[in-house]
Design an enzyme around this catalytic site. Structure first.
Site, mmCIF file in Angstrom:
data_model
loop_
_atom_site.group_PDB
_atom_site.id
_atom_site.type_symbol
_atom_site.label_atom_id
_atom_site.label_comp_id
_atom_site.label_asym_id
_atom_site.label_seq_id
_atom_site.Cartn_x
_atom_site.Cartn_y
_atom_site.Cartn_z
ATOM 1 N N ASP A 13 0.831 -1.205 0.000
ATOM 2 C CA ASP A 13 0.000 0.000 0.000
ATOM 3 C C ASP A 13 0.862 1.249 0.000
ATOM 4 O O ASP A 13 1.782 1.385 0.816
ATOM 5 C CB ASP A 13 -0.897 0.021 1.247
ATOM 6 C CG ASP A 13 -1.990 -1.033 1.193
ATOM 7 O OD1 ASP A 13 -2.764 -1.009 0.224
ATOM 8 O OD2 ASP A 13 -2.064 -1.863 2.114
ATOM 9 N N ASP A 135 -6.920 -5.140 -4.364
ATOM 10 C CA ASP A 135 -7.385 -4.675 -3.049
ATOM 11 C C ASP A 135 -8.513 -3.649 -3.070
ATOM 12 O O ASP A 135 -9.228 -3.524 -2.084
ATOM 13 C CB ASP A 135 -6.198 -4.104 -2.256
ATOM 14 C CG ASP A 135 -6.502 -3.995 -0.767
ATOM 15 O OD1 ASP A 135 -7.349 -4.761 -0.276
ATOM 16 O OD2 ASP A 135 -5.878 -3.159 -0.091
ATOM 17 N N HIS A 385 -5.755 3.486 -3.169
ATOM 18 C CA HIS A 385 -7.045 3.033 -2.637
ATOM 19 C C HIS A 385 -7.169 3.160 -1.126
ATOM 20 O O HIS A 385 -8.215 2.805 -0.574
ATOM 21 C CB HIS A 385 -7.343 1.601 -3.094
ATOM 22 C CG HIS A 385 -6.306 0.597 -2.693
ATOM 23 N ND1 HIS A 385 -5.240 0.274 -3.499
ATOM 24 C CD2 HIS A 385 -6.173 -0.153 -1.591
ATOM 25 C CE1 HIS A 385 -4.494 -0.632 -2.900
ATOM 26 N NE2 HIS A 385 -5.041 -0.913 -1.735
#
Length: 900
Positions: A13, A135, A385
Site C-alpha cells: 500500500d 485490493d 485506494h
C-alpha cells in the site's frame, strides 16, 4: 493436466497505516511491520538463485524510489531479470488506485507517470500487459474501459460482493469479458477480467512469510515431523476444489500478501519444495502440474483455450463481504481530503498547461524555480485506494494533504512565472487559498486589487467570484475597461460562519461579481473600493426566482443516520471508515424548520452545526447549495452520517443514474443487481453508490441532476428523491484493518472537523439535460484559477490571452496539455458525450490540430494509447470471444492521446 500457476507477489500500500515514507524505509514498525526497500532487495537476491522463480511487482511509486538507490551493476541485473520475464511488472501505475472515489483524469495521470518510468527504464519488456487491482473495494466500469484503452490484455481483482461471487462460482463465471463502455465499438473497451480465488492471499495453510504462522515444508524423512505427504495432499485437494469453479485446466494462486517477501528466502525455499513434491506425484498418475508463473502467463493460457466467455456490462458496486457489511461508507469518508484532492487535480492541469504555454521561463523565471513534478507525484500517490478513499489512519491522511500542499507551492512559482511572461507584468502574485471560508488578506485590506482569471477549459467560462471585503461599494472593470455589475452582502462567515473561519480573516462583507475567461487563457479584472462600512439590506429579483424553483419542485432538507455501534441482534458490524451501516432505515431530520435569512441569497440554519446558503446566479444553469456541516456533535455517544436529501415530484420508479469516475453514466435500480438476484439485507447502505461528479433522476418530463464538488456516496432511497452523504463522524472502528474510528479533528477544529462544499442542481427536460450537466461537471472539476495583484497593473500589461486559435466544439474536452520532454507535448482530446446521450453532441467530431494552439507550432503528431506508453498503431491486444448476447454500440465518448 491441471496447471496451477503460482504467482509470488507482494501487496504494498502506498500509505495506509503508515505513510509512504514509513512504508518504504520500514519505519514505525510498532504500527505495522513493513519495509518495501527490504522486500525488493530480498526478492532480487532470491530470483538470482533459481532461474525458474518468478515475481511480480505493482507499485511504481515504491519501485522508482528503490531503483534510484541502486548501483549500476544492480540496475543491470534487474534489467536482465525483467528481460527474461522473471521479474514482471503488472498494473504499473504509480499506485493501485481506488476505483470508487477517483476522477478519471487523475487516474490517467497517475497511470501515465508509472508506465512512463517503466517504459523509459526497461523498454518493451517492462510494459505491463495485465491490470491488477487486488485490493480496491469494488470496481468501476470506467476503470476497465481505461485499462482497455491503455492496451492491457486482462484485468484481475480480488474483491467482489459475496452474493455475486457465490453465484459465479456455481456458474463457473469467475472469468468474463467486461464490456466496459456503451459507446465504444467492441472490442475497443472490452477487457478480459478474472476474479482471484483467495482475494490476494495464498490458500489457507500455505503462507510462508515471516508474518505467517503456517508450518514450513519439512522434507527430511529421518525427522519425526516430516510433513511432505500431508502438504501435498492438502494442496491437491485445494487445487481440485478450485478447478471446479473455474472454466479451464489452468488455475491461478496468489502466493503472497500485504508487505510480504521481506525475507523472500522463506517463501521461495518452500515454494521450490511444493512444486517439486507435487509434480513428483505425476509419476503415480497425478494430473496436477504446478509452476512458477505470472498473471500474463496465466492469461496467455486462458487465451489459448479458445473458449467463449460470459459478458459483463455493469460494474461491481456496491461491494459487501457479508449480509450487513456494505463498503459504501468510504464513498464519503474524509470529505475535506476528498475536496482537496479534487481541486488539486484541477490545479495540476492548470500548472501543466501553463508550463507548456510559458516554455522554459515557467520553470525558471522571475519568481524562482518552479515545477509541476512535485504536484504530479503527490496527486499520483493520492489516487491510492487508501488515500482519497479516506480509509487510512489520521496521520497518513495528514501526510497526503501535506504532500499536496507542497506540490501546490512548487506549482505556484511556475504559474507566477508563466503569467508574468504572458502578461508582461512582473508584479508579485497573491494566492488566496481560503476563499471557500471568505478569507483573503489582500482583498480585506487593499483599496485596489487586480484579478487574473485563468480558465483551463477549451471553452469560454463564466464564473461567479466572491471576495471577502470590508467595503460597501466597489467599481469593477474587465480587460476592456467595461464596468462589471456587482453586489455586496454581509458575509455568511462574519456571523454564524465564524465557526468556519476561526480567526483567519476579518472581512464583514462579500463582493460578488461574474467573470468571463477565454479558453485555455486568462482575463483581467480591476476592483476598486468606493465606500467603507456594512451594506444595507437589499431586495433582489434573484430571490423570487430561487423561491419559485424550490417551492415548485424541491424540498431540500438535512438529515442524519445514527451509526450502528454493532450492538444489535442481526450483526455486530459497526459503521466505520469503510463500512456504512446505519442503526435504522429511517434518517433523523436535523430540523423540520430552519432559521432563514433572505438577502441576495437564502441562508438557512438547521442547527448550530448544519447550515446552507442557496444561490441562483443571473443566467445560471444551476442552483447552488453551499452546505456547511460540523463539528458533528458526539456528546450522545452516537456516530452520525449527515445527508442532504433532495425530494421532488419526479416519478423515478426506483431508478436513478450515477457517473463512473466522472465519465460515463450508469443506471442504478433500488434493491437490484443486473447479474444476480439480490437478497437485500441493508436497505440504505445496500443502495448507496459512488458519485464522482453527478447523479440524476428523471421521468418523461423532467430530469433533476445534482453535480458534486468531490466524490460522495448517495442513492435514491425513495422515488423522486436523491440523497447525498456529506460528512461522517464515527466512534468505532469497523474492523477492516485501519484500527481507529473515523473521528476527524485538527488543530483548528479540535472539537471536530467542519466541512463546507457545494451541490449544483439543474432541472431540465431529459432530452437536453446532458448538454447542461456534462459541461457543468467539467467546470467544477477544472474551475478557474484566480490570482491577485495589489494595486494597478502597468499600462503595457497584456490583460487577456488565449492559448487556442478557436474554441473547441462542445463535444470535445481538452483533457491533457502537458510538457513531455524539451521539444514535445502530450495532448489528450476527449469526446465527452456518451452514445445517444445528446442528440446534438453525441455525434463524431473532427478537430484540426494544426489550427488548435495560438502560440505553439505543431510540427508533427504521433498518436499513442491512452496512457502514452505505446504508439497507437503498434498496440495489439488479445482477442476474446464473447458468449451470445453482445450489444452493438456506436463510436462516441472516446479518448485520443497524441505526442506533438
Amino acid at each position: 493436466m491441471l496447471n496451477v500457476h503460482l504467482v509470488p507477489h507482494t501487496h504494498d500500500d502506498v500509505g495506509w497505516l503508515k505513510t509512504v515514507d514509513q512504508y518504504f524505509y520500514g519505519d514505525r514498525n510498532d504500527i505495522q511491520h513493513a519495509g518495501v526497500q527490504y522486500i525488493l532487495d530480498s526478492v532480487v537476491d532470491q530470483l538470482l538463485k533459481n532461474p525458474d522463480r518468478r515475481f511480480i511487482y505493482v507499485e511504481t511509486a515504491f519501485f522508482y524510489r528503490w531503483w534510484k538507490q541502486q548501483t549500476d551493476d544492480m540496475q543491470n541485473t534487474v534489467k536482465q531479470l525483467v528481460n527474461e520475464g522473471r521479474l514482471e511488472f503488472v498494473n504499473g501505475g504509480w499506485c493501485m488506485s481506488d476505483e470508487a472515489t477517483t476522477h478519471y483524469s487523475a487516474v490517467i495521470d497517475q497511470m501515465t507517470m508509472g508506465l512512463r518510468f517503466l517504459n523509459d527504464t526497461f523498454g518493451h519488456c517492462g510494459r505491463p500487459r495485465v491490470a491488477w487491482h487486488i485490493d480496491p473495494f469494488g470496481h468501476a466500469r470506467e476503470h476497465a474501459s481505461m485499462f482497455a484503452q491503455m492496451g492491457y490484455d486482462g484485468f484481475f481483482f480480488g474483491r467482489l460482493d459475496y452474493q455475486d461471487r457465490n453465484r459465479r462460482m456455481v456458474a463457473r463465471e469467475q472469468e468474463m469479458l467486461w464490456r466496459a463502455s456503451e459507446s465504444l465499438t467492441p472490442p475497443m473497451a472490452d477487457l478480459f477480467t478474472g476474479i482471484l480465488p483467495n482475494g490476494y492471499n495464498p490458500p489457507e495453510g500455505f503462507c510462508w512469510d515471516q508474518s505467517c504462522d503456517d508450518p514450513p515444508i519439512r522434507d527430511d524423512p529421518d525427522l519425526e515431523d516430516y510433513n511432505v505427504d500431508d502438504v501435498v495432499t492438502r494442496f491437491l485437494s485445494i487445487a481440485h476444489a478450485q478447478a471446479l469453479v473455474y472454466k479451464t485446466n489452468h488455475i491461478i494462486m496468489t502466493m503472497g500478501s500485504d508487505f510480504q517477501y521481506e525475507n523472500a528466502n522463506l517463501w521461495y525455499k518452500n515454494l521450490d519444495k511444493l512444486i517439486r513434491y507435487v509434480n513428483q506425484k505425476q509419476s503415480n498418475g497425478s494430473e496436477v502440474n504446478v509452476l512458477y508463473s505470472t498473471p500474463s502467463c496465466y492469461l496467455q493460457e486462458l487465451h489459448r483455450a479458445n473458449l467463449t466467455w460470459p459478458l459483463k456490462g455493469d460494474d461491481f458496486f456496491p461491494y459487501a463481504d457479508s449480509a450487513h457489511d456494505f463498503w459504501t461508507g468510504y464513498f464519503t469518508s474524509r470529505p475535506a481530503l476528498k475536496r482537496y484532492e479534487r481541486i488539486s487535480n484541477g490545479y495540476l492541469q492548470t500548472c501543466n498547461q501553463l508550463e507548456v504555454l510559458g516554455g522554459p521561463i515557467s520553470r525558471k523565471g522571475p519568481f524562482g524555480a518552479g515545477d509541476s513534478e512535485t504536484l504530479k507525484k503527490a496527486m499520483a500517490v493520492a489516487q491510492h485506494h487508501d488515500a482519497v478513499s479516506g480509509t487510512e489512519k489520521q496521520h497518513v491522511a495528514n501526510d497526503y494533504a501535506r504532500r499536496l500542499a507542497n506540490g501546490w507551492a512548487h506549482c505556484q512559482v511556475l504559474v507566477s512565472n508563466t503569467l508574468s511572461s504572458l502578461s508582461g507584468s512582473s508584479a508579485p502574485r497573491v494566492y488566496c487559498e481560503h476563499l471557500n471560508v471568505s478569507v483573503c488578506p489582500l482583498t480585506e485590506t487593499s483599496k485596489k486589487v487586480t484579478l487574473n482569471v485563468y480558465n483551463p477549459l477549451a471553452h469560454p467560462v463564466s464564473w461567479p467570484v466572491r471576495l471577502p471585503v470590508n467595503g460597501t461599494a466597489y467599481s469593477i472593470s474587465d480587460a476592456n475597461g467595461k464596468a462589471v455589475d456587482s453586489q455586496v452582502s454581509v458575509s455568511v462567515c462574519s456571523d454564524n460562519g465564524s465557526a468556519v473561519r476561526r480567526g483567519r480573516g476579518y472581512a464583514v462583507n462579500e463582493l460578488l461579481f461574474q467573470v468571463q475567461a477565454p479558453p485555455l487563457g486568462y482575463s483581467t479584472y480591476s476592483v476598486s473600493l468606493l465606500q467603507n462600512g456594512r451594506p444595507s439590506p437589499q431586495s433582489s429579483p434573484l430571490i423570487v426566482t430561487l423561491r419559485d424553483f424550490l417551492s415548485s419542485l424541491l424540498c431540500v432538507c438535512f438529515s442524519r443516520y445514527n451509526a450502528s455501534d454493532g450492538n444489535n441482534s442481526e450483526s455486530i458490524q459497526m459503521s466505520g471508515a469503510y463500512i456504512f451501516r446505519p442503526n435504522t432505515s429511517t434518517p433523523f431530520i436535523i430540523s423540520k424548520t430552519a432559521k432563514t435569512e433572505t438577502l441576495q441569497e437564502v441562508r438557512q440554519w438547521f442547527s448550530p452545526w448544519v447550515s446552507q446558503v442557496v444561490r441562483l446566479y443571473t443566467d445560471s444553469r444551476a442552483l447552488e447549495l453551499e452546505w456547511t456541516v460540523g463539528p458533528v456533535p458526539i456528546g450522545d455517544d452516537l456516530g452520525k452520517e449527515v445527508i442532504s436529501r433532495l425530494d421532488s415530484s419526479i416519478n423515478s420508479s426506483g431508478v436513478f443514474y450515477t457517473d463512473s469516475n466522472g465519465r460515463e453514466v450508469l443506471q442504478r435500480r433500488k434493491d437490484y443487481r443486473p447479474t444476480w438476484n439480490l437478497r437485500q439485507s441493508e436497505p440504505i447502505a445496500g443502495n448507496y453508490y459512488p458519485i464522482n461528479s453527478r447523479a440524476y433522476i428523471k421521468d418523461d418530463k423532467d430530469q433533476l441532476t445534482v453535480v458534486t464538488d468531490r466524490s460522495q456516496g448517495g442513492g435514491s432511497i425513495q422515488d423522486g428523491s436523491l440523497e447525498i452523504m456529506l460528512h461522517r463522524r464515527l466512534l468505532y472502528d469497523d474492523v477492516r484493518g485501519v484500527g481507529e474510528p473515523l473521528n476527524e479533528t485538527s488543530d483548528i477544529y479540535p472539537e471536530g472537523l467542519v466541512v463546507r462544499g457545494r451541490l449544483l442542481l439543474s432541472l431540465s427536460p431529459p432530452a437536453t439535460a446532458a448538454d447542461t450537466h456534462r459541461p457543468l461537471a467539467q467546470e467544477v472539476v477544472l474551475q478557474p484559477l484566480i490570482t491577485f495583484t495589489d494595486g494597478e497593473l502597468h499600462p503595457s500589461t497584456r490583460l487577456e490571452f488565449s492559448g487556442l486559435q478557436a474554441v473547441l466544439p462542445p463535444a470535445v474536452h481538452l483533457l491533457t496539455v502537458s510538457q513531455w520532454d524539451q521539444d514535445s507535448v502530450l495532448l489528450r482530446l476527449e469526446h465527452q458525450y456518451q452514445a445517444s446521450e445528446s442528440k446534438e453532441h453525441s455525434q463524431p467530431v473532427t478537430v484540426n490540430l494544426q489550427k488548435l494552439f495560438s502560440t505553439l507550432d505543431v510540427l508533427g503528431v504521433s498518436e499513442m494509447n491512452l496512457s502514452a506508453n505505446q504508439w497507437k498503431d503498434e498496440m495489439t491486444r488479445l482477442d476474446w470471444k464473447a458468449e451470445s448476447g453482445t450489444l452493438g454500440f456506436i463510436r462516441a465518448n472516446t479518448f485520443c492521446s497524441a505526442y506533438i
